[in-house]
Each structure stands twice: as structure tokens, then as C-alpha cells.
Scaffold this active site. Sequence first.
Site, mmCIF file in Angstrom:
data_model
loop_
_atom_site.group_PDB
_atom_site.id
_atom_site.type_symbol
_atom_site.label_atom_id
_atom_site.label_comp_id
_atom_site.label_asym_id
_atom_site.label_seq_id
_atom_site.Cartn_x
_atom_site.Cartn_y
_atom_site.Cartn_z
ATOM 1 N N ASP A 8 108.367 156.265 90.252
ATOM 2 C CA ASP A 8 109.498 156.774 91.051
ATOM 3 C C ASP A 8 109.512 158.294 91.242
ATOM 4 O O ASP A 8 109.871 159.039 90.325
ATOM 5 C CB ASP A 8 110.828 156.364 90.416
ATOM 6 N N GLU A 39 111.498 155.682 96.557
ATOM 7 C CA GLU A 39 112.875 155.417 97.011
ATOM 8 C C GLU A 39 113.880 156.482 96.608
ATOM 9 O O GLU A 39 114.993 156.501 97.116
ATOM 10 C CB GLU A 39 113.341 154.046 96.507
ATOM 11 N N HIS A 68 117.389 151.745 96.335
ATOM 12 C CA HIS A 68 117.844 152.973 97.012
ATOM 13 C C HIS A 68 117.146 153.218 98.349
ATOM 14 O O HIS A 68 117.401 154.231 98.993
ATOM 15 C CB HIS A 68 117.624 154.189 96.107
ATOM 16 N N HIS A 175 111.754 151.593 88.619
ATOM 17 C CA HIS A 175 113.227 151.609 88.713
ATOM 18 C C HIS A 175 113.932 152.221 87.500
ATOM 19 O O HIS A 175 114.888 152.952 87.685
ATOM 20 C CB HIS A 175 113.811 150.219 88.991
#
Length: 259
Positions: A8, A39, A68, A175
Site C-alpha cells: 500500500d 489505493e 479506498h 490493506h
Amino acid sequence: MNILFIGDIFGNPGRKMVANHLADLASSRAVDLVIANGENAAGGFGITPRLVQELLGAGIEVITGGNHIWDRKEILEFFPKEPRLLRPANYPAAIGEGVYKGVSKGGVEYAVMNLQGRVFMANTDCPFRAADRLLEALPASCKIRIVDLHAEATSEKVAMGWYLDSRVTAVLGTHTHVPTADERVLPKGTAYITDVGMTGPYDSVIGVNKEAIIQRFLTQIPARFDAAENDARLAAVLIEADVETGRATRIERIQVRGD
Ligand code: FE2
């Protein structure tokens, strides 16, 4: 074949780590394909068309998403223009795609699939059955198959790893923004890690200004969440795969610290 998957990318600190370190990492590790979850690239929430282009320009070939991915409304109309940007395949939304099929610089066919978990997350279609459908639709000639499972619960991610063992090259969790130390190649040749971890500011609570989050826990009053800035790190895994069989032979956890 060497595949680098970056966890991420969070806000400006995460994007800077990619800009400053990806090229070196890719050349020193002889990387053939770079995939990243993006994201949270826009200030910690969502991604914009400009940032998609910036990340693709930095050498990332496919950008995966998650809960997101919808945060910036300009991304909705951008989805049809950029197939290398994915959203989880098991979202009921009819916008965007959950799989990208490409050919690496070395001429190897590959597929990247994006799924989202359902435990402690929004109500989506079943990610396990969605994986079955995606895999059925892939041509047999496409051996290199990478899954980003964007999910909260460790159990759901571990279960997916076992469910897809032998059927994909890698099941990689994203995540939570917290890297886990359980990377391994499962017995039938699927590389697995529960969470790759965040590429972003670690002087934070999963990327966000830590004082605001602590206050939220203390008072339960909603507050503005700003992206943190310090202690930027790049979190990734490097997967070595056999292009003839699509099986992973090695997975290594990587963390690069910023200056
Ligand atoms: Fe997420």
C-alpha cells in the site's frame, strides 16, 4: 522471472519512496515485473488519474486497489481509460476491472487479480468464488498469476492462500499496512504473505497522524485524519517464479528505509 510487489503506497511519503528507490531496487534485483497497491496514494485516501500516471511512469506496471479505490470521484470516469488500474473483482460495481492481463518486458504472459476480503469489511461478493471465476477465464498459456487480496482478517487471507495453492503464482495480502513475517512458498508452489505492509510513513498509526488517532480512541469523537510524514519506508516482496510452470520458487520480504 522476478516479480516485485509493493505494499500500500500511502500519500506523498509513500510516492516519494517509490520515486527515490524503485529504479535502484528493480535493477539490483533484476526485476521483470512491478505491481503495487495504490489505493491510498492520494493523501492516504484514494488515487487520482494524475497519480496513476505518476506511478505507472515510475516503473509500476499494474496498480491494484481496495476499499479506498473509490474515494476520489474523478477516478470513476478514468477507469475505462486505464486497464492497468484495478479495483477488487468481487465489488458489485460495474466500473473498472478486477483483472489485468499483460506481457512482461521479457515477453512472459501474466495476469494480476485484485480481490477484497469480507471479514470486518464492506459487503462484497465472495472473494473465493470470484477467484474461481477469474481463473477459469484465464488462458492456460498465462502461467504467471498474481493475486492481491486486500483484506483485514488474517484468517481470511491465510485461507485464500491455501485455497489458491497451485492455481496461482502468489497470493499477497494488503490493506492492514502492517507487514507480517509469514512469507513462504506453500507446498504446491504458491508464494504467500498475509500482509506486505505499507509503503509510507511509519511514524504514524497505519499512515495517519498518530495524535489524531489516539484522540479518536480516547474520546470516540470523529476527527480529521491527516497523512503523517516521517519515517517513510518502502515495503515489498520479491517473488521468484518459474515461467514454464507459473510456480513460485522463492519469496523475500523487503523493507527500504528512507533517508
Ligand atoms: Fe484498504
